[in-house]
Design a protein around this motif. Sequence first.
Motif, PDB file in Angstrom:
ATOM      1  N   LYS A  17      -6.077  13.407  25.664  1.00  0.00           N
ATOM      2  CA  LYS A  17      -6.298  12.030  25.210  1.00  0.00           C
ATOM      3  C   LYS A  17      -7.572  11.911  24.394  1.00  0.00           C
ATOM      4  O   LYS A  17      -7.872  10.853  23.840  1.00  0.00           O
ATOM      5  N   ASP A  18      -8.343  12.958  24.374  1.00  0.00           N
ATOM      6  CA  ASP A  18      -9.643  12.926  23.716  1.00  0.00           C
ATOM      7  C   ASP A  18      -9.893  14.302  23.087  1.00  0.00           C
ATOM      8  O   ASP A  18     -10.539  15.156  23.686  1.00  0.00           O
ATOM      9  N   THR A  19      -9.302  14.499  21.899  1.00  0.00           N
ATOM     10  CA  THR A  19      -9.343  15.815  21.262  1.00  0.00           C
ATOM     11  C   THR A  19     -10.115  15.782  19.952  1.00  0.00           C
ATOM     12  O   THR A  19      -9.704  15.108  19.011  1.00  0.00           O
ATOM     13  N   TRP A  20     -11.239  16.494  19.929  1.00  0.00           N
ATOM     14  CA  TRP A  20     -11.994  16.632  18.684  1.00  0.00           C
ATOM     15  C   TRP A  20     -11.870  18.079  18.228  1.00  0.00           C
ATOM     16  O   TRP A  20     -11.811  18.994  19.064  1.00  0.00           O
ATOM     17  N   ILE A  21     -11.845  18.262  16.904  1.00  0.00           N
ATOM     18  CA  ILE A  21     -11.897  19.625  16.376  1.00  0.00           C
ATOM     19  C   ILE A  21     -12.896  19.683  15.215  1.00  0.00           C
ATOM     20  O   ILE A  21     -13.202  18.650  14.606  1.00  0.00           O
ATOM     21  N   ILE A  22     -13.370  20.884  14.944  1.00  0.00           N
ATOM     22  CA  ILE A  22     -14.297  21.083  13.826  1.00  0.00           C
ATOM     23  C   ILE A  22     -13.533  21.792  12.709  1.00  0.00           C
ATOM     24  O   ILE A  22     -12.827  22.771  12.970  1.00  0.00           O
ATOM     25  N   ILE A  23     -13.653  21.262  11.488  1.00  0.00           N
ATOM     26  CA  ILE A  23     -13.134  21.988  10.325  1.00  0.00           C
ATOM     27  C   ILE A  23     -14.206  21.906   9.241  1.00  0.00           C
ATOM     28  O   ILE A  23     -14.630  20.794   8.875  1.00  0.00           O
ATOM     29  N   ASP A  24     -14.655  23.059   8.776  1.00  0.00           N
ATOM     30  CA  ASP A  24     -15.712  23.137   7.762  1.00  0.00           C
ATOM     31  C   ASP A  24     -16.933  22.288   8.125  1.00  0.00           C
ATOM     32  O   ASP A  24     -17.407  21.476   7.303  1.00  0.00           O
ATOM     33  N   ASP A  25     -17.398  22.440   9.325  1.00  0.00           N
ATOM     34  CA  ASP A  25     -18.609  21.768   9.827  1.00  0.00           C
ATOM     35  C   ASP A  25     -18.497  20.235   9.887  1.00  0.00           C
ATOM     36  O   ASP A  25     -19.511  19.541  10.014  1.00  0.00           O
ATOM     37  N   LYS A  26     -17.270  19.712   9.786  1.00  0.00           N
ATOM     38  CA  LYS A  26     -17.046  18.270   9.968  1.00  0.00           C
ATOM     39  C   LYS A  26     -16.291  18.091  11.286  1.00  0.00           C
ATOM     40  O   LYS A  26     -15.537  18.987  11.698  1.00  0.00           O
ATOM     41  N   VAL A  27     -16.496  16.930  11.908  1.00  0.00           N
ATOM     42  CA  VAL A  27     -15.859  16.693  13.204  1.00  0.00           C
ATOM     43  C   VAL A  27     -14.711  15.696  13.036  1.00  0.00           C
ATOM     44  O   VAL A  27     -14.878  14.657  12.381  1.00  0.00           O
ATOM     45  N   TYR A  28     -13.558  16.035  13.618  1.00  0.00           N
ATOM     46  CA  TYR A  28     -12.371  15.178  13.488  1.00  0.00           C
ATOM     47  C   TYR A  28     -11.845  14.802  14.861  1.00  0.00           C
ATOM     48  O   TYR A  28     -11.685  15.666  15.736  1.00  0.00           O
ATOM     49  N   ASP A  29     -11.583  13.483  15.023  1.00  0.00           N
ATOM     50  CA  ASP A  29     -10.961  13.018  16.261  1.00  0.00           C
ATOM     51  C   ASP A  29      -9.452  12.966  16.007  1.00  0.00           C
ATOM     52  O   ASP A  29      -8.960  12.077  15.317  1.00  0.00           O
ATOM     53  N   VAL A  30      -8.729  13.951  16.578  1.00  0.00           N
ATOM     54  CA  VAL A  30      -7.290  14.035  16.318  1.00  0.00           C
ATOM     55  C   VAL A  30      -6.462  13.615  17.539  1.00  0.00           C
ATOM     56  O   VAL A  30      -5.261  13.872  17.599  1.00  0.00           O
ATOM     57  N   SER A  31      -7.136  12.929  18.500  1.00  0.00           N
ATOM     58  CA  SER A  31      -6.457  12.535  19.753  1.00  0.00           C
ATOM     59  C   SER A  31      -5.136  11.818  19.488  1.00  0.00           C
ATOM     60  O   SER A  31      -4.113  12.139  20.086  1.00  0.00           O
ATOM     61  N   LYS A  32      -5.170  10.833  18.580  1.00  0.00           N
ATOM     62  CA  LYS A  32      -3.976  10.011  18.357  1.00  0.00           C
ATOM     63  C   LYS A  32      -2.966  10.707  17.451  1.00  0.00           C
ATOM     64  O   LYS A  32      -1.856  10.231  17.260  1.00  0.00           O
ATOM     65  N   PHE A  33      -3.371  11.835  16.873  1.00  0.00           N
ATOM     66  CA  PHE A  33      -2.511  12.518  15.902  1.00  0.00           C
ATOM     67  C   PHE A  33      -1.693  13.655  16.534  1.00  0.00           C
ATOM     68  O   PHE A  33      -0.675  14.088  15.972  1.00  0.00           O
TER      69      PHE A  33
END
Length: 121
Positions: A17-33
């Motif tokens: 329910k709370d998923t963050w990932i790093i891509i190219d030193d940026k942080v993305y909240d992909v929980s809803k995706f």
Amino acid sequence: MSTVFTYQEIAEHNSPKDTWIIIDDKVYDVSKFLDEHPGGDEIIFDQAGRDATEYFVDIGHSDDALKLLKSKCIGSVDVTSEKVIFKPREEEKTEGNQGNGQLAIIVAILCFIIGYYFLNE
Ligand code: HEM
């Protein structure tokens, strides 16, 4: 200025329910995706809290995927912060089976005791 997160802070966002990932030193909240991802939720969830750059790039995502990704950006990584050492996923997955190993040892000891008892009857 965008929010800056440490590797440790990002690593804590590793639940479905709370998923963050790093891509190219940026942080993305992909929980809803996760549920909507054409490649399936598990493949992203495996990278939860981690740097998924290599995985994301290797797939060769389309420009639409990149646009979608941008919309999920919540900040960037404090690259000077201490990196989190993750256990290899394989190790995490087999951890749950450790109980079976212990059970086998208990059963072996019980068999030995019972065998010993009958031999000395
Ligand atoms: C851990 C990172 C990721 C991995 C390993 C991954 C993997 C994949 C795979 C294997 C497919 C192909 C599905 C198929 O055609 O059967 C796919 C498609 C797709 N993924 Fe990901 N994905 C990741 C992260 C993301 C993220 C963060 C987004 C966007 C926020 C995204 C958006 C898409 C889109 C839109 C497609 C459809 C094909 C395309 O437009 O490129 N993916 N992904």
